[in-house]
Design an enzyme around this catalytic site. Structure first.
Site, short mmCIF file in Angstrom:
data_model
loop_
_atom_site.label_atom_id
_atom_site.label_comp_id
_atom_site.label_asym_id
_atom_site.label_seq_id
_atom_site.Cartn_x
_atom_site.Cartn_y
_atom_site.Cartn_z
CD GLU A 5 -19.33 -4.45 9.04
OE1 GLU A 5 -18.50 -3.57 8.73
OE2 GLU A 5 -19.48 -5.51 8.40
NE ARG A 30 -21.56 -5.11 4.45
CZ ARG A 30 -20.40 -5.41 3.88
NH1 ARG A 30 -19.28 -5.22 4.52
NH2 ARG A 30 -20.38 -5.94 2.68
CE LYS A 55 -4.27 1.48 2.26
NZ LYS A 55 -5.22 1.18 3.35
#
Length: 650
Positions: free
Chosen positions: A371, A399, A285
């Protein structure tokens, strides 16, 4: 097109078809130019940067190898697709990212045919790509579907549900596991350790590539035996064949920044006779931009920045953010009560729990992008006598709704929900707006739903939640800073279901829930100046509704305005239901409900979004004026008639 000495190759690329005409040896230069353009664009607009820099080479390779858009690229989350947008005909608009009428910060089907599937929540790519692959199979087409999913997104159960069902798609489905060892925060859980073991076996992959060429030239019987030995060896070298147990042929790890290695692998995968195939690509990244590489978060999301130095534009000093107020008050509560624990789903920094973790590392649980698990995990902790604060963005709490109903509300367990980014969120647009939590929370029996009008009220509500054990309780608060009220002094435990009258009037009453209180008071000043005496109430609770205060206001005023930062079905529904049940509108009382419009609002600055929704002082005044004008008109009686025809059936 874009005359630029720094990007001569990129200047010639309007579509991936033109990219595929380039000599393979020139792709390294193209990737370098694409990285420069991505950094330059985000320097102007702000947005997600580190993740896009990590997939520059992968993006070039995918469009070079696959016949996009016929071959569908399905990007997970979509925040890493700025380079993809540049290569797919949108470079001329790339500096409008995340702005009003500009390009979305995520993939969006309406924006380009190259955005095969819209996404801004994680872990959807494999399911969607499987849909494309099966459609290709049913149509007897050879079009491929390629899901590009990050290692962080692989912590969600949905990814495995899709993989478990993927075998039928065969060679048409390809999954690219983009393993950068970092999503928004460092990865958590067993999968991270497993991928690390796979990465450590990279030298074995080189030998395996050589042996595959030998195997392909063996007689059939020997080739079969060699393949079995290959499977056994992979199991020994990598510590398991997890992905293959799910029905995928595993290829990797592959260096995601080495085009000489990446492109041949993708070509072989594209032309494979069997599948589905998972390609494990290792990236970094922030790759290629020193300030991002050096940053702890790898410049996951940035403000506008100086490209040379990497310094981000600083927001002007002001009141603390609601998130930081929540975090600091929760730390104070946890110092007094060792039963308080916290849970988040891969968002410790976004929810402020990174600060909590510094004080209580053993009492903060980051469960990854999961979640559903977060909510039921919190329910288990509550059932065992702890005081869990489940801290999620409003858009992500959606969710976990089934778990919210079944595992928390029905059992009346005292789980405390901190619902961050409630309401409109500006540049992140509709996918991240916290529009619906009010509506789906107030419908649940046993649930207490609070919304603070300012940062001190938020601190009071956190204090109240820490002392509430009668059942589930939630507080929703917006993205951004408070209004500047003092946070000094002792915090109070708020009586459940009790609002407060801020301003007393006679003709108009504004019932405000949440941070629209400041705009409500501005509107009241303007209405008073017009001779319309106005009351303003800070309702504090959407559920249970303060029925005493509400009844008094409805009985003593001509016009009632409710205002909330949520969609249809929330606070206003509570007021209207009470008024209807008690017949409080039978004598001509006018009630107007101000809420988010019944559509998905596009990205823009927060204040403009709220103005467009009519949730500012102008909108409140306009609603009152319209209600009074209607009051002055006689009621038009419309005769209802029914035309019955011979062929009418009931």
């Amino acid at each position: 097109m874009f005359p630029n000495k720094k990007t001569p190759l990129l200047d010639k690329i309007k579509t991936p078809a033109e990219l595929r005409q380039l000599d393979r040896n020139s792709l390294r230069q193209l990737a370098d130019e694409l990285r420069k353009e991505t950094i330059s664009a985000v320097g102007v607009t702000g947005g997600h940067l580190g993740s896009g820099l990590g997939v520059i080479e992968l993006t070039v390779a995918l469009h070079y190898v696959f016949n996009t858009p016929k071959d569908a690229l399905v990007w997970d989350v979509g925040h890493q697709t700025y380079p993809h947008k540049i290569l797919t005909g949108r470079r001329d608009r790339i500096r409008t990212l995340r702005q009003r009428d500009g390009l979305s910060g995520f993939t969006q089907r309406a924006e380009s045919e190259y955005d095969a599937f819209g996404a801004a929540h994680s872990s959807t790519s494999i399911s969607a790509a499987l849909g494309f692959a099966m459609a290709s199979k049913l149509s007897d087409s050879d079009d491929k579907a390629v899901a590009i999913i990050g290692d962080g997104s692989m912590t969600a159960g949905m990814a495995y549900e899709a993989m478990n069902n993927a075998k039928a798609a065969g060679k048409r489905l390809i999954v690219i596991l983009n393993d950068n060892e970092m999503s928004i925060s460092p990865p958590v859980g067993a999968l991270s350790s497993y991928l690390s073991r796979l990465i450590s076996s990279r030298p074995f992959m080189n030998l395996r590539d050589i042996m595959r060429g030998v195997v392909n030239r063996m007689p059939k019987g020997l080739a079969t035996a060699a393949r079995k030995a290959d499977e056994y060896a992979r199991g020994m070298a990598t510590g398991g064949t997890f992905f293959e147990e799910l029905g995928f042929y595993y290829v990797g790890p592959v260096d995601g920044h080495n085009l000489d290695q990446l492109i041949p692998v993708l070509e072989n995968v594209r032309d494979a006779k069997d599948g589905p195939i998972l390609v494990h690509v290792v990236t970094r990244k922030g790759q290629g931009y020193a300030p991002a590489e050096a940053a702890k978060d790898k410049y996951h999301a940035v403000q506008r920045l100086d490209v040379v130095s990497g310094k981000q534009a600083k927001a002007p000093p002001g009141p603390p953010s609601y998130t930081s107020v929540f975090s600091e008050q929760l730390i104070k509560e946890a110092k007094q009560d060792d039963k308080i624990v916290t849970i988040t789903a891969a968002m410790p920094t976004g929810t402020g729990l990174d600060r909590f973790q510094q004080y209580f590392p053993e009492r903060m649980f980051d469960v990854g992008i999961a979640e559903q698990h977060a909510v039921t995990f919190a329910a288990g902790l509550a059932a065992a006598g702890y005081k869990p604060f489940c801290c999620l963005y409003s858009t992500f709490l959606q969710r976990g709704y089934d778990q919210l109903v079944h595992d928390v509300a029905i059992q009346n367990l005292p789980v405390r929900f901190a619902v961050d980014r409630a309401g409109l969120v500006g540049a992140d647009g509709a996918t991240h707006a916290g529009s619906f939590d009010l509506a789906f929370m107030v419908n649940l029996p046993n649930m207490v739903v609070m919304a603070p009008s300012d940062e001190r009220e938020l601190a009071n509500m956190v204090h109240s939640m820490a002392h509430y054990d009668q059942g589930p309780i939630s507080v929703r608060y917006p993205r951004g800073n408070g209004v500047g009220v003092s946070l000094e002094g002792e915090k109070e435990i708020l009586p459940v279901g009790k609002g407060r009258l801020i301003r007393r009037g006679k003709k108009v009453a504004i019932l405000s829930l949440g941070t629209r209180l400041e705009e409500s008071l501005k509107a009241a000043d303007r209405l008073d100046a017009q001779g319309l005496s106005t009351s303003v109430a800070d309702m504090r609770f959407a559920k249970p509704l303060d029925e005493v205060l509400t009844r008094q206001l409805l009985k003593s005023h001509q016009v009632i305005i409710t205002i909330e930062e949520g969609a249809l079905g929330g606070f206003a529904t509570q007021v209207l239901t009470m008024a209807s049940d008690e017949g409080l509108m039978d004598d001509g009382l006018k009630i107007r409900t101000l809420r988010l419009p019944d559509r998905f609002q596009p990205q823009d600055k927060q204040e403009r979004q709220y103005a467009e929704a009519g949730l500012d002082a102008d909108g409140i005044v306009a609603a009152v004026t319209a209600a009074l004008q209607r009051n002055s008109k006689p009621v038009e009686v419309v005769e209802l008639t029914t035309k019955v025809t011979e062929d009418m059936t009931l």
